[in-house]
Each structure stands twice: as structure tokens, then as C-alpha cells.
Motif scaffolding. Structure first.
Motif, PDB file in Angstrom:
ATOM      1  N   GLU A  76       0.826  -1.209   0.000  1.00  0.00           N
ATOM      2  CA  GLU A  76       0.000   0.000   0.000  1.00  0.00           C
ATOM      3  C   GLU A  76       0.859   1.258   0.000  1.00  0.00           C
ATOM      4  O   GLU A  76       0.486   2.266  -0.627  1.00  0.00           O
ATOM      5  N   GLU A  79       1.894   1.840  -3.509  1.00  0.00           N
ATOM      6  CA  GLU A  79       0.763   2.310  -4.311  1.00  0.00           C
ATOM      7  C   GLU A  79       0.536   3.807  -4.107  1.00  0.00           C
ATOM      8  O   GLU A  79       0.230   4.539  -5.064  1.00  0.00           O
ATOM      9  N   ARG A  89      -1.471   0.688 -11.556  1.00  0.00           N
ATOM     10  CA  ARG A  89      -2.389   0.679 -10.416  1.00  0.00           C
ATOM     11  C   ARG A  89      -2.524  -0.758  -9.914  1.00  0.00           C
ATOM     12  O   ARG A  89      -2.877  -1.660 -10.672  1.00  0.00           O
ATOM     13  N   TYR A  91      -4.099  -1.260  -6.675  1.00  0.00           N
ATOM     14  CA  TYR A  91      -5.289  -1.220  -5.825  1.00  0.00           C
ATOM     15  C   TYR A  91      -6.338  -0.407  -6.583  1.00  0.00           C
ATOM     16  O   TYR A  91      -6.055   0.706  -7.027  1.00  0.00           O
ATOM     17  N   ARG A  98     -11.400  -1.743  -3.925  1.00  0.00           N
ATOM     18  CA  ARG A  98     -10.163  -1.652  -3.143  1.00  0.00           C
ATOM     19  C   ARG A  98     -10.302  -2.427  -1.831  1.00  0.00           C
ATOM     20  O   ARG A  98      -9.373  -3.132  -1.412  1.00  0.00           O
ATOM     21  N   THR A 164      -4.583  -6.965  -9.833  1.00  0.00           N
ATOM     22  CA  THR A 164      -4.150  -6.255  -8.623  1.00  0.00           C
ATOM     23  C   THR A 164      -3.174  -7.161  -7.879  1.00  0.00           C
ATOM     24  O   THR A 164      -3.017  -8.340  -8.203  1.00  0.00           O
TER      25      THR A 164
END
Length: 213
Positions: A76, A79, A89, A91, A98, A164
Motif C-alpha cells: 500500500e 501504491e 495501479r 489497488y 479496493r 491487482t
């Protein structure tokens, strides 16, 4: 700046958590340096690692003078610091999708313990032999298949509409069954094999004893 990213992993390249952070870095096209620690020798317990990393576990990411440990936190962080459109991308922008990605990641890290123990990543990345699943292992494998089937809708290629980091995490968990010849529905096996063809994953596999089946 991206030239001061350092990912700390484990000797043997077996950690599913280091795998997640590694794939995130590769998918985002970020240059980074890999530092491999010998956990058996206790290198992760040295003060120069435990103090800045806080947990003393792998993976940890160093970005300049900032450190963050725990794979989902690393994912995270990357990201947010290296967002789209300049970087891939990983997430979804939609809050519900998400949240779905985060749910999959939490499940992978906290559930089906018997699968993770009886089908260790050493059976994938070091060529270790797998023993027959215990009764508890079979129950956990059945739960994994059932939950993964709900995560991945029929006909869907990804858990949240597009690739993802949750797909990499879930595919690795499913590969513990698929690669060892345990029962797994064909659509989930095909999904796991397709994710494992991504260039980011292949870069990881080059460091291991993985053999395609």
C-alpha cells in the motif's frame, strides 16, 4: 526518487510475503535493490536491521531513510507513493473494489493455516517433497477452494476487474495445491497458472527452483 529503494528478503526466496512486495515493485516498474538475509544465521536479528525495520521480520522496505515492514503495508505504501498513471495501479480506485483487494490479502495471510503449513512454499520454490495432506489439511484445502471460488467470479480473470496485487497473493496460495497435485477446480488452477505467467512473477521464479508443470 526511486533509486534508493531496497527490499529485504530471505535466503532461498521462499517467503510469500517477500514475493508480494517484490511483485508490487516489478509491476510498478520501480528500480530497486534486493538484500537477501540468512534467517537461519539470524541476520534479521541484528540491531542494524531490527531497529529501523521495527519488527525484525522480512520483508522490509527501505526508501531513503524511511523503513516499512509487513508486506501489505509495503504494497500500500508503494501504491500511494508511486501512484497511477505514472505507475501501474495495483489497488482499484473504487473504494469497494479496493476493500475487496484488501479482504483477499487479509485472507491469504491469516486463514487456511494448515494449507500454508503442509504445502509450504519450499514445495514450490525449493523442490521439497510434499506429504499427503492430513485430515485438517484437506479441510483447509477445501475451504481455500470454496473461498477462492467466491473471490473469483465465474468467467472473471481477476478478483477486482483488473490485475491487482491480490491476484498475485491468491494465485500463490492456490499454487500450493495446484503445483503439488492436490484437488483444485480447473478454473482456479487456470487462473493461478495465468497469473504465474506475468513477467513480474517470472522474475521471482528465476531465483528459485520452480519448474512449470
Amino acid at each position: 526518487m526511486t533509486d534508493d529503494l531496497v527490499l529485504y528478503g530471505n535466503k532461498g526466496w521462499t517467503s510469500p510475503y517477500v514475493f508480494s512486495a517484490f511483485v508490487t515493485l516489478k509491476e510498478k516498474g520501480l528500480p530497486f535493490r534486493m538484500e537477501v538475509l540468512d534467517l537461519q544465521a539470524g541476520q534479521h536479528r541484528r540491531p542494524e536491521y531490527t531497529e529501523p525495520s521495527s519488527t525484525g521480520r522480512v520483508p522490509a522496505l527501505r526508501h531513503g531513510d524511511f523503513w516499512v515492514a509487513e508486506s501489505s503495508a509495503i504494497d500500500e505504501y508503494l501504491e500511494e507513493v508511486f501512484p497511477p498513471p505514472a505507475h501501474a495501479r495495483l489497488y482499484p480506485a473504487d473504494p469497494r473494489q479496493r476493500a475487496r483487494v484488501r479482504m483477499v490479502q487479509a485472507f491469504v495471510r491469516s486463514d487456511v493455516l494448515e494449507v500454508r503449513m503442509e504445502r509450504s512454499t519450499a514445495t514450490l520454490f525449493e523442490g521439497a517433497a510434499a506429504k499427503p495432506l492430513t485430515p485438517a489439511g484437506r479441510v483447509a484445502a477445501e475451504r481455500l477452494v470454496a473461498v477462492a471460488g467466491r473471490f473469483l467470479a465465474p468467467g472473471a480473470e481477476h478478483v477486482a476487474g483488473e490485475f491487482t496485487i491480490a491476484d498475485a497473493d491468491l494465485a500463490l496460495l492456490l499454487q500450493r495445491l495446484v503445483h503439488n497435485g492436490d484437488p483444485c477446480p480447473e478454473r482456479l488452477a487456470v487462473y493461478a497458472q495465468r497469473v504465474f505467467q506475468r513477467p513480474s512473477v517470472r522474475e521471482w521464479l528465476k531465483q528459485t527452483a520452480w519448474r512449470d508443470r
